[in-house]
Motif scaffolding. Structure first.
Motif, mmCIF file in Angstrom:
data_model
loop_
_atom_site.group_PDB
_atom_site.id
_atom_site.type_symbol
_atom_site.label_atom_id
_atom_site.label_comp_id
_atom_site.label_asym_id
_atom_site.label_seq_id
_atom_site.Cartn_x
_atom_site.Cartn_y
_atom_site.Cartn_z
ATOM 1 N N GLY A 299 1.104 -1.215 -0.137
ATOM 2 C CA GLY A 299 0.415 0.282 -0.128
ATOM 3 C C GLY A 299 1.064 1.426 0.015
ATOM 4 O O GLY A 299 2.227 1.037 -0.188
ATOM 5 N N LEU A 300 -0.088 2.147 0.817
ATOM 6 C CA LEU A 300 0.519 3.602 0.804
ATOM 7 C C LEU A 300 2.272 3.081 1.526
ATOM 8 O O LEU A 300 3.103 3.659 1.291
ATOM 9 C CB LEU A 300 0.080 5.091 1.460
ATOM 10 C CG LEU A 300 -1.031 4.834 0.573
ATOM 11 C CD1 LEU A 300 -2.023 6.137 1.158
ATOM 12 C CD2 LEU A 300 -0.623 5.562 -0.198
ATOM 13 N N GLY A 301 2.554 1.791 2.235
ATOM 14 C CA GLY A 301 3.438 1.909 3.122
ATOM 15 C C GLY A 301 4.489 1.768 2.215
ATOM 16 O O GLY A 301 5.786 1.822 2.537
ATOM 17 N N SER A 302 4.379 1.138 0.549
ATOM 18 C CA SER A 302 5.546 0.234 -0.271
ATOM 19 C C SER A 302 5.812 1.384 -0.904
ATOM 20 O O SER A 302 7.399 1.773 -1.469
ATOM 21 C CB SER A 302 5.461 -0.910 -0.627
ATOM 22 O OG SER A 302 4.296 -1.763 -0.163
ATOM 23 N N ILE B 280 -8.882 4.159 13.423
ATOM 24 C CA ILE B 280 -8.016 5.431 13.033
ATOM 25 C C ILE B 280 -7.450 5.468 11.756
ATOM 26 O O ILE B 280 -7.326 6.542 11.433
ATOM 27 C CB ILE B 280 -7.200 6.140 14.285
ATOM 28 C CG1 ILE B 280 -8.572 5.978 15.357
ATOM 29 C CG2 ILE B 280 -6.308 7.056 14.307
ATOM 30 C CD1 ILE B 280 -7.696 5.874 16.833
ATOM 31 N N ILE B 281 -6.375 4.529 11.307
ATOM 32 C CA ILE B 281 -5.372 4.598 10.849
ATOM 33 C C ILE B 281 -6.663 4.923 9.167
ATOM 34 O O ILE B 281 -5.739 5.733 8.222
ATOM 35 C CB ILE B 281 -4.200 3.088 10.571
ATOM 36 C CG1 ILE B 281 -3.834 3.571 11.725
ATOM 37 C CG2 ILE B 281 -3.867 2.931 8.874
ATOM 38 C CD1 ILE B 281 -2.251 2.014 11.700
ATOM 39 N N LEU B 282 -7.296 4.315 9.435
ATOM 40 C CA LEU B 282 -7.795 4.189 7.675
ATOM 41 C C LEU B 282 -8.725 5.305 7.868
ATOM 42 O O LEU B 282 -8.311 5.786 6.517
ATOM 43 C CB LEU B 282 -9.194 3.011 7.639
ATOM 44 C CG LEU B 282 -10.864 3.090 6.645
ATOM 45 C CD1 LEU B 282 -9.147 2.871 5.566
ATOM 46 C CD2 LEU B 282 -11.570 2.321 7.019
ATOM 47 N N ALA C 68 4.697 -2.357 6.459
ATOM 48 C CA ALA C 68 4.225 -2.402 5.797
ATOM 49 C C ALA C 68 3.561 -3.867 5.651
ATOM 50 O O ALA C 68 2.918 -4.122 4.953
ATOM 51 C CB ALA C 68 5.882 -2.692 4.719
ATOM 52 N N LEU C 69 3.824 -5.117 6.573
ATOM 53 C CA LEU C 69 2.998 -5.996 6.282
ATOM 54 C C LEU C 69 1.453 -6.271 6.575
ATOM 55 O O LEU C 69 1.293 -7.168 6.982
ATOM 56 C CB LEU C 69 3.647 -7.340 7.028
ATOM 57 C CG LEU C 69 5.443 -7.378 6.550
ATOM 58 C CD1 LEU C 69 5.841 -8.424 7.452
ATOM 59 C CD2 LEU C 69 4.747 -8.744 5.492
ATOM 60 N N SER C 70 1.074 -4.718 7.577
ATOM 61 C CA SER C 70 -0.119 -4.443 7.704
ATOM 62 C C SER C 70 -0.104 -5.340 8.878
ATOM 63 O O SER C 70 -1.593 -6.051 9.493
ATOM 64 C CB SER C 70 -1.339 -5.107 6.805
ATOM 65 O OG SER C 70 -1.081 -4.373 5.697
ATOM 66 N N GLY D 49 -0.574 -6.314 13.514
ATOM 67 C CA GLY D 49 -1.098 -5.418 14.610
ATOM 68 C C GLY D 49 -2.645 -4.652 14.100
ATOM 69 O O GLY D 49 -3.243 -4.128 15.053
ATOM 70 N N LEU D 50 -3.140 -5.005 13.400
ATOM 71 C CA LEU D 50 -4.788 -4.495 13.101
ATOM 72 C C LEU D 50 -5.747 -4.692 13.493
ATOM 73 O O LEU D 50 -6.656 -4.910 13.039
ATOM 74 C CB LEU D 50 -4.198 -3.616 11.140
ATOM 75 C CG LEU D 50 -3.706 -2.013 11.331
ATOM 76 C CD1 LEU D 50 -3.200 -2.184 10.321
ATOM 77 C CD2 LEU D 50 -3.787 -0.849 12.394
ATOM 78 N N GLY D 51 -5.615 -6.373 12.867
ATOM 79 C CA GLY D 51 -6.402 -7.769 13.061
ATOM 80 C C GLY D 51 -6.882 -7.675 11.677
ATOM 81 O O GLY D 51 -7.522 -8.718 11.293
ATOM 82 N N PHE E 134 -0.148 2.633 18.961
ATOM 83 C CA PHE E 134 -1.700 1.304 19.249
ATOM 84 C C PHE E 134 -0.693 0.721 18.271
ATOM 85 O O PHE E 134 -1.132 -0.691 18.817
ATOM 86 C CB PHE E 134 -2.402 2.563 18.484
ATOM 87 C CG PHE E 134 -2.886 3.523 19.173
ATOM 88 C CD1 PHE E 134 -2.362 3.652 20.306
ATOM 89 C CD2 PHE E 134 -4.551 3.082 18.906
ATOM 90 C CE1 PHE E 134 -3.067 4.153 21.285
ATOM 91 C CE2 PHE E 134 -5.373 4.134 19.888
ATOM 92 C CZ PHE E 134 -4.212 4.040 21.359
ATOM 93 N N LEU E 135 -0.337 0.666 16.966
ATOM 94 C CA LEU E 135 0.227 -0.089 16.296
ATOM 95 C C LEU E 135 1.261 -1.572 16.525
ATOM 96 O O LEU E 135 1.381 -2.668 16.901
ATOM 97 C CB LEU E 135 0.828 -0.050 14.898
ATOM 98 C CG LEU E 135 0.966 -0.785 13.694
ATOM 99 C CD1 LEU E 135 -0.204 -1.627 13.453
ATOM 100 C CD2 LEU E 135 1.653 0.006 12.838
ATOM 101 N N PRO E 136 2.453 -1.193 17.492
ATOM 102 C CA PRO E 136 3.651 -1.516 17.924
ATOM 103 C C PRO E 136 2.565 -2.388 19.148
ATOM 104 O O PRO E 136 3.491 -3.981 19.460
ATOM 105 C CB PRO E 136 4.503 -1.497 18.299
ATOM 106 C CG PRO E 136 4.584 0.213 17.767
ATOM 107 C CD PRO E 136 2.903 0.224 17.236
#
Ligand code: PFF
Length: 463
Positions: A24-27, A100-102, A227-229, A231-233, A390-392
């Motif tokens: 996604g935008l991460g990459s 929130i990230i969305l 990048a691997l997504s 931690g968000l379920g 939140f993510l880590p």
């Protein structure tokens, strides 16, 4: 009565949907600018290392939880541990983080859509560098434009998720992901013909002495998670649509390889342009939107190249926003007993409303004193909160859950089911139990500035 859960129609469809979520935008947007800011070399090698040895095990942990429980994150955590209330909260943490990230991810996605449209008009023609950079500022500061493109992107994401797992997510991923690879490879080949390609290769892959610092290590680890997504379920949710004959380690490995390939292709596409036209690798977050149009304008076939490039960003963003929204929809469906349609409409509306202050952050109109009070605008505040905390935190708790709390028999049975590489099980559990939690605690400490790890290793840095 529990409705029958939808499952992926084909193995390729599942793979593409999951890869679409990861890429996604991460990459395409975050990885290149992080490579630039961290000086390439070690950062890139460490990112690859961490993707395989820390991100990938947590990724497999999420898929295992999802397939075993056949639930979204909240019920997966609860039901896999005797209906535990505490672990249920961890599931909610993942869902809130996805929400929130969305919200702000949709805002950045909206900019990409805006730039794809602007590219059709070749907005950069006959303009100076400053004027082109100024266009980004105009977009960023315009309330109407931000709201309009946010609305369009939210509508696209909501519409696809409304269609459901097979008709919506899987079908669109099957179309969009191969298109992405074709476009990206084309742009990559084009960049390889530029005179700066050799220097770009060296910058990206060759480590330089004195460049390695603890924060480079931790940034690379954080980037691998983003990048691997994990931690968000997302992977719990997508794993719940997997079949028992699917191979979890193999699936995860393929996706990690695809994710790394796209991130590297993105860097290899962008850095030759930067070195050819003498730009600074440390352009920061504006790299794509500010600098690339300047470069496109100097290239033959600019109309095609720039439009295709921004469409590419739109595609990758869309397959990621779909997966983030699916977490919310799956959670609402099973926790509140809503239909998919109701859940899709209400979740999209809720995310859209929450995204409005982020979309208006550049204009500084909605909460004008926010920045003075919190030091960051609304958008930046939530980016920081989710990315650094939140993510880590959610990632570490997932590793701890599967490593320590989940019944070992269930863990082993589910992991082994459909897997041809059974030997992976033991190193996987070892990493989840001991390595991943320690590594993630280090990221959190460093990102929150509680501990300056660079200074610990190099006392000269303390002034
Ligand atoms: N992995 C996707 C990306 O790199 O863009 C989606 C994503 C996941 C974004 C997790 C942000 C995030 F925190």
């Amino acid at each position: 009565m529990q409705k029958k859960r939808e499952h992926w129609a084909t193995r390729a469809g599942f793979l593409l949907a999951t890869a679409g979520s990861a890429i996604g935008l991460g990459s395409l947007w975050r990885f290149p600018y992080m490579v630039g800011e961290n000086g390439g070399g070690y950062f890139v090698l460490l990112f690859i290392f961490f993707t395989f040895f820390i991100g990938l095990p947590v990724f497999m942990a999420e898929l295992t939880m999802g397939r075993r429980s056949q639930r979204g994150p909240v019920l997966a955590f609860a039901e896999l541990h005797q209906n535990s209330k505490i672990w249920r909260i961890v599931g909610w943490l993942a869902v809130i983080t996805a929400f929130i990230i969305l919200s702000y991810y949709l805002v950045i996605s909206g900019w990409s859509l805006n730039y794809a449209f602007m590219s059709l008009n070749q907005f950069y023609l006959g303009k100076s560098y400053d004027e082109i950079v100024g266009i980004f500022d105009l977009v960023y500061k315009s309330p109407q434009m931000n709201l309009f493109w946010l609305f369009i992107f939210a509508l696209m994401t909501g519409g696809i998720v409304y269609g459901g797992v097979r008709k919506g997510i899987e079908k669109w991923s099957r179309i969009l992901m191969p298109v992405l690879f074709v476009i990206l490879t084309g742009l990559f080949i084009n960049s390889m013909t530029l005179p700066g390609a050799g220097e770009a290769f060296k910058f990206i892959f060759v480590p330089r002495s004195g460049q390695l610092s603890a924060s480079t290590v931790l940034n690379a680890l954080g980037m691998a998670f983003f990048a691997l997504s994990v931690g968000l379920g997302i992977l719990i949710t997508y794993g719940s649509y997997m079949h028992s004959k699917d191979d979890i380690p193999k699936t995860a490995l393929i996706i990690a390889l695809l994710d790394i390939s796209v991130s590297l292709l993105a860097a290899l596409m962008i850095f030759p342009i930067i070195f050819t036209f003498n730009f600074q690798p440390q352009e920061g977050v504006g790299l794509i939107f500010k600098v690339l149009p300047v470069l496109f304008a100097k290239m033959p076939g600019a109309l095609l190249i720039s439009t295709v490039f921004f469409l590419l960003i739109v595609f990758t963003a869309l397959t990621s926003t779909i997966s983030l929204l699916e977490v919310l929809v799956a959670t609402a469906m099973e926790n509140f007993n809503w239909t998919r349609q109701k859940a899709a409409i209400l979740s999209t509306c809720a995310v859209f409303i929450f995204a409005i202050p982020s979309a208006l952050s550049g204009a500084n109109e909605l909460f004008p004193v926010w920045k003075k009070v919190y030091g960051k605008n609304f958008f930046e505040t939530f980016d920081y909160l989710t990315g650094s905390w939140f993510l880590p935190l959610s990632g570490i708790l997932t590793a701890v859950f599967v490593g320590w709390a989940l019944c070992p028999q269930i863990r082993k049975e589910e992991f082994m089911m459909g897997s041809k590489s059974k030997w992976v099980y033991y190193p996987w559990v070892f990493i989840l139990k001991y390595i991943a939690p320690v590594a993630i605690v280090l990221i959190i400490l460093n990102q929150s500035n509680i501990v300056n790890i660079d200074a610990l290793f190099n006392p000269n840095l303390v002034k």
